[in-house]
Design a protein around this motif. Sequence first.
Motif, mmCIF file in Angstrom:
data_model
loop_
_atom_site.group_PDB
_atom_site.id
_atom_site.type_symbol
_atom_site.label_atom_id
_atom_site.label_comp_id
_atom_site.label_asym_id
_atom_site.label_seq_id
_atom_site.Cartn_x
_atom_site.Cartn_y
_atom_site.Cartn_z
ATOM 1 N N LEU A 50 0.874 -1.159 0.000
ATOM 2 C CA LEU A 50 0.000 0.000 0.000
ATOM 3 C C LEU A 50 0.918 1.218 0.000
ATOM 4 O O LEU A 50 1.677 1.431 0.947
ATOM 5 N N LEU A 51 0.889 1.984 -1.085
ATOM 6 C CA LEU A 51 1.735 3.151 -1.254
ATOM 7 C C LEU A 51 0.890 4.400 -1.051
ATOM 8 O O LEU A 51 -0.039 4.671 -1.820
ATOM 9 N N ALA A 52 1.185 5.157 -0.007
ATOM 10 C CA ALA A 52 0.419 6.351 0.328
ATOM 11 C C ALA A 52 1.302 7.580 0.161
ATOM 12 O O ALA A 52 2.180 7.839 0.980
ATOM 13 N N ASP A 53 1.077 8.297 -0.940
ATOM 14 C CA ASP A 53 1.857 9.502 -1.208
ATOM 15 C C ASP A 53 1.054 10.409 -2.128
ATOM 16 O O ASP A 53 0.496 9.942 -3.114
ATOM 17 N N ASP A 54 1.001 11.702 -1.798
ATOM 18 C CA ASP A 54 0.222 12.633 -2.604
ATOM 19 C C ASP A 54 1.024 13.217 -3.766
ATOM 20 O O ASP A 54 0.496 13.988 -4.555
ATOM 21 N N ASP A 55 2.278 12.823 -3.916
ATOM 22 C CA ASP A 55 3.099 13.239 -5.055
ATOM 23 C C ASP A 55 2.902 12.206 -6.162
ATOM 24 O O ASP A 55 3.496 11.122 -6.130
ATOM 25 N N ASP A 56 2.054 12.536 -7.125
ATOM 26 C CA ASP A 56 1.699 11.574 -8.177
ATOM 27 C C ASP A 56 2.888 11.122 -9.009
ATOM 28 O O ASP A 56 2.960 9.961 -9.409
ATOM 29 N N LEU A 57 3.822 12.028 -9.276
ATOM 30 C CA LEU A 57 4.981 11.667 -10.079
ATOM 31 C C LEU A 57 5.855 10.649 -9.342
ATOM 32 O O LEU A 57 6.234 9.615 -9.906
ATOM 33 N N LEU A 58 6.142 10.915 -8.087
ATOM 34 C CA LEU A 58 6.940 9.976 -7.298
ATOM 35 C C LEU A 58 6.200 8.653 -7.138
ATOM 36 O O LEU A 58 6.790 7.573 -7.278
ATOM 37 N N ALA A 59 4.915 8.719 -6.851
ATOM 38 C CA ALA A 59 4.120 7.500 -6.678
ATOM 39 C C ALA A 59 4.120 6.655 -7.949
ATOM 40 O O ALA A 59 4.218 5.425 -7.893
ATOM 41 N N VAL B 42 3.875 1.719 2.679
ATOM 42 C CA VAL B 42 4.893 2.738 2.442
ATOM 43 C C VAL B 42 4.142 4.056 2.398
ATOM 44 O O VAL B 42 3.261 4.244 1.559
ATOM 45 N N SER B 43 4.471 4.959 3.318
ATOM 46 C CA SER B 43 3.688 6.187 3.446
ATOM 47 C C SER B 43 4.557 7.423 3.621
ATOM 48 O O SER B 43 5.544 7.399 4.354
ATOM 49 N N ASP B 44 4.130 8.491 2.969
ATOM 50 C CA ASP B 44 4.720 9.809 3.192
ATOM 51 C C ASP B 44 4.214 10.310 4.549
ATOM 52 O O ASP B 44 3.158 9.879 5.025
ATOM 53 N N ILE B 45 4.956 11.209 5.164
ATOM 54 C CA ILE B 45 4.480 11.799 6.424
ATOM 55 C C ILE B 45 3.429 12.862 6.148
ATOM 56 O O ILE B 45 2.373 12.880 6.754
ATOM 57 N N MET B 46 3.723 13.749 5.200
ATOM 58 C CA MET B 46 2.832 14.882 4.960
ATOM 59 C C MET B 46 1.842 14.563 3.840
ATOM 60 O O MET B 46 2.200 14.591 2.667
ATOM 61 N N MET B 47 0.620 14.227 4.252
ATOM 62 C CA MET B 47 -0.457 13.936 3.313
ATOM 63 C C MET B 47 -1.725 14.653 3.774
ATOM 64 O O MET B 47 -1.871 14.932 4.960
ATOM 65 N N TYR C 146 -5.526 15.107 5.022
ATOM 66 C CA TYR C 146 -6.467 14.438 5.937
ATOM 67 C C TYR C 146 -5.789 13.771 7.127
ATOM 68 O O TYR C 146 -6.097 14.085 8.257
ATOM 69 N N PHE C 147 -4.912 12.804 6.896
ATOM 70 C CA PHE C 147 -4.198 12.127 7.984
ATOM 71 C C PHE C 147 -2.726 12.069 7.613
ATOM 72 O O PHE C 147 -2.381 11.696 6.499
ATOM 73 N N SER C 148 -1.866 12.400 8.551
ATOM 74 C CA SER C 148 -0.432 12.346 8.278
ATOM 75 C C SER C 148 0.065 10.897 8.373
ATOM 76 O O SER C 148 -0.638 10.016 8.876
ATOM 77 N N GLY C 149 1.276 10.684 7.920
ATOM 78 C CA GLY C 149 1.882 9.366 8.042
ATOM 79 C C GLY C 149 2.027 8.946 9.496
ATOM 80 O O GLY C 149 1.884 7.769 9.833
ATOM 81 N N ILE C 150 2.287 9.895 10.375
ATOM 82 C CA ILE C 150 2.408 9.595 11.810
ATOM 83 C C ILE C 150 1.058 9.135 12.357
ATOM 84 O O ILE C 150 0.975 8.154 13.096
ATOM 85 N N THR D 118 1.758 -5.042 10.364
ATOM 86 C CA THR D 118 2.184 -4.816 8.994
ATOM 87 C C THR D 118 3.409 -3.901 8.991
ATOM 88 O O THR D 118 3.381 -2.837 9.621
ATOM 89 N N PRO D 119 4.490 -4.291 8.313
ATOM 90 C CA PRO D 119 5.656 -3.408 8.251
ATOM 91 C C PRO D 119 5.300 -2.074 7.599
ATOM 92 O O PRO D 119 4.643 -2.034 6.560
ATOM 93 N N ILE D 120 5.742 -0.990 8.230
ATOM 94 C CA ILE D 120 5.482 0.358 7.737
ATOM 95 C C ILE D 120 6.808 1.051 7.491
ATOM 96 O O ILE D 120 7.640 1.159 8.391
ATOM 97 N N ILE D 121 6.985 1.517 6.262
ATOM 98 C CA ILE D 121 8.163 2.303 5.906
ATOM 99 C C ILE D 121 7.678 3.716 5.595
ATOM 100 O O ILE D 121 6.811 3.906 4.749
ATOM 101 N N ILE D 122 8.234 4.677 6.307
ATOM 102 C CA ILE D 122 7.883 6.073 6.099
ATOM 103 C C ILE D 122 8.881 6.684 5.125
ATOM 104 O O ILE D 122 10.088 6.468 5.251
ATOM 105 N N ILE D 123 8.357 7.434 4.150
ATOM 106 C CA ILE D 123 9.202 8.189 3.236
ATOM 107 C C ILE D 123 8.829 9.652 3.391
ATOM 108 O O ILE D 123 7.654 9.993 3.467
#
Length: 120
Positions: free
Chosen positions: A4-13, A49-54, A56-60, A74-79
């Motif tokens: 599950l990839l959570a990032d609001d940067d569409d290009l990076l995602a 895999v989640s960005d911190i700054m998103m 509605y809800f932050s990665g934290i 579930t393993p969580i990797i923050i980017i």
Amino acid sequence: MEVLLADDDDLLASLLSFRLKKGGYKVRHTCNGKEVIEYLETHEPDFIVSDIMMPYFSGIELINYVRNDLSLNTPIIIISSAGNEENVLSAFEMGANDFITKPFSPTELLVRLERELKKT
């Protein structure tokens, strides 16, 4: 294996999704914390895999939700581009398995996912 990839940067995602799929992973991309929460209500991915700054809800907040509300291991990797000490420590204190500071190579993410896989 599903990521599950959570990032609001569409290009990076898009770049990360391409590389993860090429590495054999199934990828579900969400672009804000609300979509992540909705997805986790009915699915349990192998990795998050989640960005911190998103929006509605932050990665934290996401880490807190996964660890405390859902009680998932579930393993969580923050980017994040906000790789300051406070954010890194907060992520680990909440239960993140790893933290990668942007910019980074998609191959580095694959290596870290494989490392988490070996731990299970």
